[in-house]
Every structure is written in C-alpha cells, then in structure tokens.
Write a protein that holds these residues in place. Structure first.
Motif, short mmCIF file in Angstrom:
data_model
loop_
_atom_site.label_atom_id
_atom_site.label_comp_id
_atom_site.label_asym_id
_atom_site.label_seq_id
_atom_site.Cartn_x
_atom_site.Cartn_y
_atom_site.Cartn_z
N SER A 29 0.89 -1.41 0.10
CA SER A 29 -0.07 0.10 -0.04
C SER A 29 0.95 1.24 -0.19
N VAL A 30 2.06 1.21 1.01
CA VAL A 30 2.74 2.30 0.94
C VAL A 30 3.53 2.64 -0.42
N SER A 31 4.11 1.38 -0.85
CA SER A 31 4.63 1.51 -2.31
C SER A 31 4.02 2.01 -3.36
N SER A 32 2.64 1.66 -3.43
CA SER A 32 1.73 2.10 -4.39
C SER A 32 1.27 3.52 -4.43
N LEU A 56 2.74 6.31 -7.11
CA LEU A 56 1.74 7.27 -7.50
C LEU A 56 2.42 8.74 -7.44
N ASP A 57 2.61 9.00 -6.21
CA ASP A 57 3.18 10.22 -5.94
C ASP A 57 4.36 10.72 -6.72
N GLN A 58 5.38 9.87 -6.98
CA GLN A 58 6.60 9.95 -7.63
C GLN A 58 6.37 10.07 -9.23
N LEU A 59 5.29 9.45 -9.85
CA LEU A 59 4.87 9.28 -11.14
C LEU A 59 4.42 10.57 -11.47
N ARG A 60 3.55 11.32 -10.47
CA ARG A 60 2.95 12.42 -10.81
C ARG A 60 4.00 13.49 -10.91
N GLU A 91 3.39 -2.26 -8.50
CA GLU A 91 3.11 -0.78 -7.75
C GLU A 91 2.98 -0.05 -8.91
N ILE A 92 4.20 -0.02 -9.87
CA ILE A 92 4.11 0.86 -11.01
C ILE A 92 3.02 0.66 -11.84
N ARG A 93 2.58 -0.47 -12.17
CA ARG A 93 1.54 -0.69 -12.93
C ARG A 93 -0.03 -0.16 -12.43
N ARG A 94 -0.07 -0.35 -11.03
CA ARG A 94 -1.32 0.28 -10.63
C ARG A 94 -1.38 1.63 -10.63
N ALA A 95 0.03 2.51 -10.37
CA ALA A 95 -0.22 3.94 -10.34
C ALA A 95 -0.30 4.34 -11.64
N LEU A 96 0.22 3.64 -12.67
CA LEU A 96 0.02 4.09 -14.10
C LEU A 96 -1.23 3.90 -14.31
N ASN A 97 -2.09 2.77 -14.11
CA ASN A 97 -3.49 2.70 -14.31
C ASN A 97 -4.31 3.88 -13.79
N VAL A 98 -3.83 4.37 -12.62
CA VAL A 98 -4.82 5.65 -12.10
C VAL A 98 -4.37 6.71 -12.76
N LEU A 99 -2.83 6.84 -13.14
CA LEU A 99 -2.89 8.06 -13.94
C LEU A 99 -3.28 8.08 -15.51
N HIS A 137 -8.16 -0.20 -3.73
CA HIS A 137 -9.41 0.63 -3.36
C HIS A 137 -9.03 1.90 -2.80
N GLU A 138 -7.98 1.86 -1.76
CA GLU A 138 -7.48 3.35 -1.47
C GLU A 138 -7.03 4.13 -2.32
N LEU A 139 -6.16 3.66 -3.54
CA LEU A 139 -5.76 4.16 -4.62
C LEU A 139 -6.95 4.95 -5.48
N TRP A 140 -8.14 4.01 -5.69
CA TRP A 140 -8.95 4.75 -6.51
C TRP A 140 -9.86 5.77 -5.86
N ASP A 141 -9.66 5.57 -4.37
CA ASP A 141 -10.75 6.55 -3.43
C ASP A 141 -10.15 7.89 -3.46
N SER A 142 -8.61 7.68 -3.25
CA SER A 142 -7.86 8.99 -3.10
C SER A 142 -8.04 9.55 -4.71
N ALA A 143 -8.05 8.78 -5.49
CA ALA A 143 -8.07 9.39 -7.14
C ALA A 143 -9.53 10.07 -7.19
N PHE A 144 -10.47 9.55 -6.71
CA PHE A 144 -11.74 10.14 -6.77
C PHE A 144 -11.95 11.41 -6.38
N HIS A 145 -11.31 11.38 -4.90
CA HIS A 145 -11.50 12.65 -4.38
C HIS A 145 -10.66 13.88 -5.02
N ARG A 146 -9.60 13.44 -5.66
CA ARG A 146 -8.63 14.26 -6.44
C ARG A 146 -9.37 14.78 -7.58
#
Length: 236
Positions: free
Chosen positions: A7-10, A14-18, A46-54, A138-147
C-alpha cells in the motif's frame, strides 16, 4: 484485509510518477516499468497500479509496443509537506478535509467539464468493482476519486492544499487505523456517498454536492474516532 507495505509502495509510486510527468513535456515517453520500479525502489506491480490511475485521470496514454506517453499535465505540482505527519494526526487531517472538500465539491458542481464528470464515474466504478478484494487498490481509487473532484473545482491553490492534506492522510504510520476503519458495510456506505456526490455534481447542484461531501467526511471522521478508541483498547 489489511494494508501492507505494498500500500505504501503504491502511493509512493503514484506520488513520484505525478511529479515525474510534471517535469516532462506532453507526448514525451516515460521510462519502462522496470526502470521506473528501480528508480522509485518499488515493485513493478505497484508501478502498473499507479500507471492505471494516471491513465484513468488522463495524465498519460499508452500505445502497445511503443510505450507510455505523458498527456495533459496536472495544473499544479502536489504540495508535499513532509514534516506535517510528525506534527499532526488523523483527526486534524479530517478537520482540514471537512473545511476544504465541501467547498471543492461545490465548485466542481459549477465548473466540472463533461470529461471530468465521466472520470469521476469511471473511478467510482473502479471502487465498486474492487470493494474488499484489494484494500491497497481501493484506497488508491478512492484517493483518485476525491482528487478528481478537487481538480474539477478549477482552483489551483485549493488543489495544492488538497494534495498536501491527502499526502498527510496517507502517512504509513496510520495504516492500522485506516484498516480498522474499513469494513464491508462501511465501504458500501462510502460508495453510496460517492455516487450521490457524482449525481449532484453532474446535475449542477452545488449546495447539495457540498452537503453530501460534508456528510461523507463527518461519517469518516466518526469512523476514525471509533478506530482510534478501538486501537487504544487493543493496547491495554
């Protein structure tokens, strides 16, 4: 289900990719997953998950066999105040969110584009599909939703404040409390809150959107208070 180092890694990825895409011109290719994983000291998963969000946010686009390319840049670079977690706590974070995010929801109802509303709906669908299967995702998508709501408000300064508060909220030392606050019933309730928010924003009802966001955050605040009390009892 519990938060893990993944979770921390994801979130780190995401933060560093942004931050990385802020530094690159549009249409420039990003390094490959292996190189990104080595650069940020996280796993390729974790990289793939962050790229999915972006990609869902429209920050990047992919072409098979060609790579991943930077799309429209975020309006502001996230404001990362690294020392705040040591001087703050989750209840202060919730107080800040309750003051900030209803206003963002109100502005989003007035200013969100059709594209931004479509993004909110996609992120909501992602959260509903994940449910309890994967707390990290789920936490990643929730954070992305609020953002997405914060960005749709169209105020760069407020978006920067949102990013700062969100970064503090995801402090790794508070994972256990976030885990205690997350149950199946609560997640279903949160998804219902999110659905109402999207409906109000899409139908241009600013006051209703602000009220719905405030009610959602007040429920989260009460849940965290209960989780903190539970955590204290576990230590006795």
């Amino acid at each position: 289900m519990s938060d893990t180092p993944q979770s921390v890694s994801s979130h780190t990825a995401l933060d560093q990719l942004r931050q990385l895409i802020q530094q690159q011109a549009a249409q420039q290719p990003l390094p490959g997953e292996r190189e990104l994983a080595e650069r940020f000291a996280v796993g390729r998963r974790e990289i793939r998950r962050a790229l999915n969000v972006l990609e869902e946010e429209g920050r990047i686009w992919r072409k098979q066999g060609k790579g991943t390319f930077v799309g429209p840049a975020a309006p502001v670079q996230p404001l990362m105040l690294h020392d705040l977690p040591q001087r703050s706590n989750l209840l202060e974070v919730m107080e800040a969110r309750i003051q900030l995010e209803p206003g963002l929801a109100r502005l989003a109802a007035l200013r969100a584009s059709g594209e931004q509303i479509a993004l909110m709906k996609r992120l909501l669908e992602r959260m509903q599909l994940i449910a309890l299967k994967d707390g990290d995702q789920h936490e990643l998508w929730d954070s992305a939703f609020h953002r997405a709501i914060a960005e749709a408000a169209g105020n760069r300064l407020m978006l920067g404040l949102f990013d700062a508060v969100d970064a503090v909220r995801r402090e790794p030392g508070w994972q256990h409390l976030r885990e205690l606050a997350r149950t199946a019933d609560r997640l279903h309730s949160y998804d219902d809150h999110h659905r109402r928010l999207v409906e109000y924003i899409a139908s241009r009802q600013p006051q209703e959107a602000a009220t719905a966001m405030r009610e959602h955050l007040l429920v989260l605040q009460q849940t965290l208070i209960e989780a903190i009390n539970c955590g204290e009892e576990e230590q006795l």
